[in-house]
Design an enzyme around this catalytic site. Structure first.
Site, PDB file in Angstrom:
ATOM      1  N   GLU A 154     -40.450 -26.990  28.817  1.00 27.13           N
ATOM      2  CA  GLU A 154     -39.036 -27.258  29.112  1.00 27.13           C
ATOM      3  C   GLU A 154     -38.229 -25.964  29.183  1.00 27.13           C
ATOM      4  O   GLU A 154     -37.291 -25.857  29.974  1.00 27.13           O
ATOM      5  CB  GLU A 154     -38.422 -28.165  28.045  1.00 27.13           C
ATOM      6  CG  GLU A 154     -36.926 -28.407  28.290  1.00 27.13           C
ATOM      7  CD  GLU A 154     -36.291 -29.413  27.366  1.00 27.13           C
ATOM      8  OE1 GLU A 154     -36.883 -29.734  26.315  1.00 27.13           O
ATOM      9  OE2 GLU A 154     -35.190 -29.897  27.714  1.00 27.13           O
ATOM     10  N   ASP A 191     -42.466 -30.043  25.266  1.00 25.99           N
ATOM     11  CA  ASP A 191     -41.039 -30.080  24.926  1.00 25.99           C
ATOM     12  C   ASP A 191     -40.934 -29.537  23.510  1.00 25.99           C
ATOM     13  O   ASP A 191     -41.201 -30.250  22.551  1.00 25.99           O
ATOM     14  CB  ASP A 191     -40.487 -31.508  25.006  1.00 25.99           C
ATOM     15  CG  ASP A 191     -38.955 -31.515  24.941  1.00 25.99           C
ATOM     16  OD1 ASP A 191     -38.344 -32.511  25.382  1.00 25.99           O
ATOM     17  OD2 ASP A 191     -38.386 -30.525  24.442  1.00 25.99           O
ATOM     18  N   ILE A 220     -38.530 -28.721  21.467  1.00 24.43           N
ATOM     19  CA  ILE A 220     -37.670 -29.567  20.620  1.00 24.43           C
ATOM     20  C   ILE A 220     -37.113 -30.677  21.500  1.00 24.43           C
ATOM     21  O   ILE A 220     -36.274 -30.436  22.370  1.00 24.43           O
ATOM     22  CB  ILE A 220     -36.501 -28.785  19.991  1.00 24.43           C
ATOM     23  CG1 ILE A 220     -36.988 -27.624  19.113  1.00 24.43           C
ATOM     24  CG2 ILE A 220     -35.644 -29.750  19.138  1.00 24.43           C
ATOM     25  CD1 ILE A 220     -35.879 -26.800  18.469  1.00 24.43           C
ATOM     26  N   ASP A 221     -37.630 -31.890  21.289  1.00 21.66           N
ATOM     27  CA  ASP A 221     -37.078 -33.038  22.019  1.00 21.66           C
ATOM     28  C   ASP A 221     -36.018 -33.664  21.112  1.00 21.66           C
ATOM     29  O   ASP A 221     -36.320 -34.085  20.002  1.00 21.66           O
ATOM     30  CB  ASP A 221     -38.184 -34.038  22.337  1.00 21.66           C
ATOM     31  CG  ASP A 221     -37.677 -35.149  23.233  1.00 21.66           C
ATOM     32  OD1 ASP A 221     -37.061 -34.834  24.272  1.00 21.66           O
ATOM     33  OD2 ASP A 221     -37.847 -36.327  22.889  1.00 21.66           O
TER      34      ASP A 221
HETATM   35  C1  LIP Z   1     -33.499 -35.663  25.351  1.00 26.02           C
HETATM   36  C2  LIP Z   1     -34.320 -36.917  25.534  1.00 26.02           C
HETATM   37  C3  LIP Z   1     -33.469 -38.158  25.263  1.00 26.02           C
HETATM   38  C4  LIP Z   1     -32.370 -38.201  26.275  1.00 26.02           C
HETATM   39  C5  LIP Z   1     -31.511 -36.979  26.078  1.00 26.02           C
HETATM   40  C6  LIP Z   1     -32.314 -35.689  26.268  1.00 26.02           C
HETATM   41  P1  LIP Z   1     -33.917 -33.032  25.151  1.00 26.02           P
HETATM   42  O1  LIP Z   1     -34.314 -34.550  25.609  1.00 26.02           O
HETATM   43  O2  LIP Z   1     -35.426 -36.901  24.666  1.00 26.02           O
HETATM   44  O3  LIP Z   1     -34.217 -39.348  25.351  1.00 26.02           O
HETATM   45  O4  LIP Z   1     -31.636 -39.378  26.136  1.00 26.02           O
HETATM   46  O5  LIP Z   1     -30.462 -37.026  27.005  1.00 26.02           O
HETATM   47  O6  LIP Z   1     -32.764 -35.618  27.597  1.00 26.02           O
HETATM   48  O7  LIP Z   1     -32.963 -32.539  26.197  1.00 26.02           O
HETATM   49  O8  LIP Z   1     -33.297 -33.077  23.808  1.00 26.02           O
HETATM   50  O9  LIP Z   1     -35.229 -32.268  25.173  1.00 26.02           O
END
Ligand code: LIP
Length: 264
Positions: free
Chosen positions: A69, A85, A87-88
């Site tokens: 990412e 990713d 940090i998701d």
């Molecule tokens: C997040 C997603 C989440 C979505 C957020 C964002 P990030 O990813 O995991 O489901 O609703 O808008 O996209 O940007 O924190 O890696």
């Protein structure tokens, strides 16, 4: 091979989780920047975690490809590609909300075959390998065998762009009155893992990136969920819906009727 890749993903996800945890207390405002919009955040921890994972992959498997990412982009010379990713749920990370995760998936010849999702705030590790089931901390997990949408707890998420968020709110207006309740945790990877272990009954979201969903979608599928889009295909960056067989079609039809994948 998918088991070996899963186990390396687990190791690296835990190491990256420990790194971001060590950085979390000291995240300064000047280390937080934005990407696609003023609310799409990225921190020094995101970047440091992605570097740790990339370095770990290349040390063990120098011919693999990588997509991250935060910018990692390496072509594969052997059909294996890692999707990261670091940090998701970065917004949650910045706000010190525990619902964030490290998500690492591995694709073999275009098929997601291994995945690990680690929640640093709880130390919980979710993992799966294609055909080998899904696990939480080494124990098998499975979705709730739901058959009624009106008693189902449904997780979802929203985009960073205001125009798409308006469309997502309209979809929510159609869904909220006909399900048990909605949950919005803020990490797609965790949403899919919570589905896999029955903490929610279904999940859908429009506009995810590959790195948000790759590992969690495999974990949910290996736990017994049907995971796809609204048109009979697999999950895409346009739309993902995931649910047990007893409510998948009902939820998909409701979302189709609400034009959930056609709005901006
Ligand atoms: C997040 C997603 C989440 C979505 C957020 C964002 P990030 O990813 O995991 O489901 O609703 O808008 O996209 O940007 O924190 O890696």
């Amino acid at each position: 091979m998918s088991i070996e890749l899963r186990d390396l993903a687990v190791t690296l996800a835990r190491e990256a989780g420990e790194l971001v945890t060590s950085m979390r207390a000291d995240i300064e405002a000047d280390s937080i920047s934005t990407k696609s919009s003023t609310v799409d955040l990225v921190t020094a921890a995101d970047k440091a975690a992605e570097k740790l994972i990339v370095d770990g992959i290349l040390a063990a498997r120098p011919n693999d490809g990588i997509l991250g990412e935060e910018g990692a982009s390496i072509d594969s010379s052997n059909g294996v590609r890692w999707i990261i990713d670091p940090i998701d749920g970065t917004t949650n990370f910045v706000y010190q909300i525990p619902a964030f995760s490290v998500s690492i998936a591995v694709e073999i010849d275009g098929v997601i075959s291994a995945g690990a999702v680690y929640q640093p705030s709880t130390g919980v590790m979710y993992e799966a390998a294609l055909g080998a089931g899904a696990r939480r901390d080494g124990q098998p997990i499975s979705v709730n065998p739901k058959t009624s949408l009106e008693t189902s707890l449904v997780a979802t998420g929203f985009a960073y762009g205001s125009e798409r968020r308006e469309g997502q709110a309209q979809v929510l207006l159609r869904l909220l009155p006909v399900v048990r309740d909605i949950r919005r945790f803020g990490s797609a990877a965790l949403d899919l893992c919570f589905l896999a272990e029955g903490q929610v009954d279904a999940y859908y979201e429009r506009g995810l990136n590959d790195w948000d969903m790759a590992a969690g979608a495999l974990i949910a599928a290996e736990a017994g969920a049907i995971v796809g889009d609204l048109r009979g295909n697999g999950p895409t960056t346009d739309f993902l819906v995931a649910a047990p067989v007893g409510i998948f079609e009902g939820l998909r039809d409701l979302l189709m009727d609400a034009d959930a994948d056609a709005k901006p």
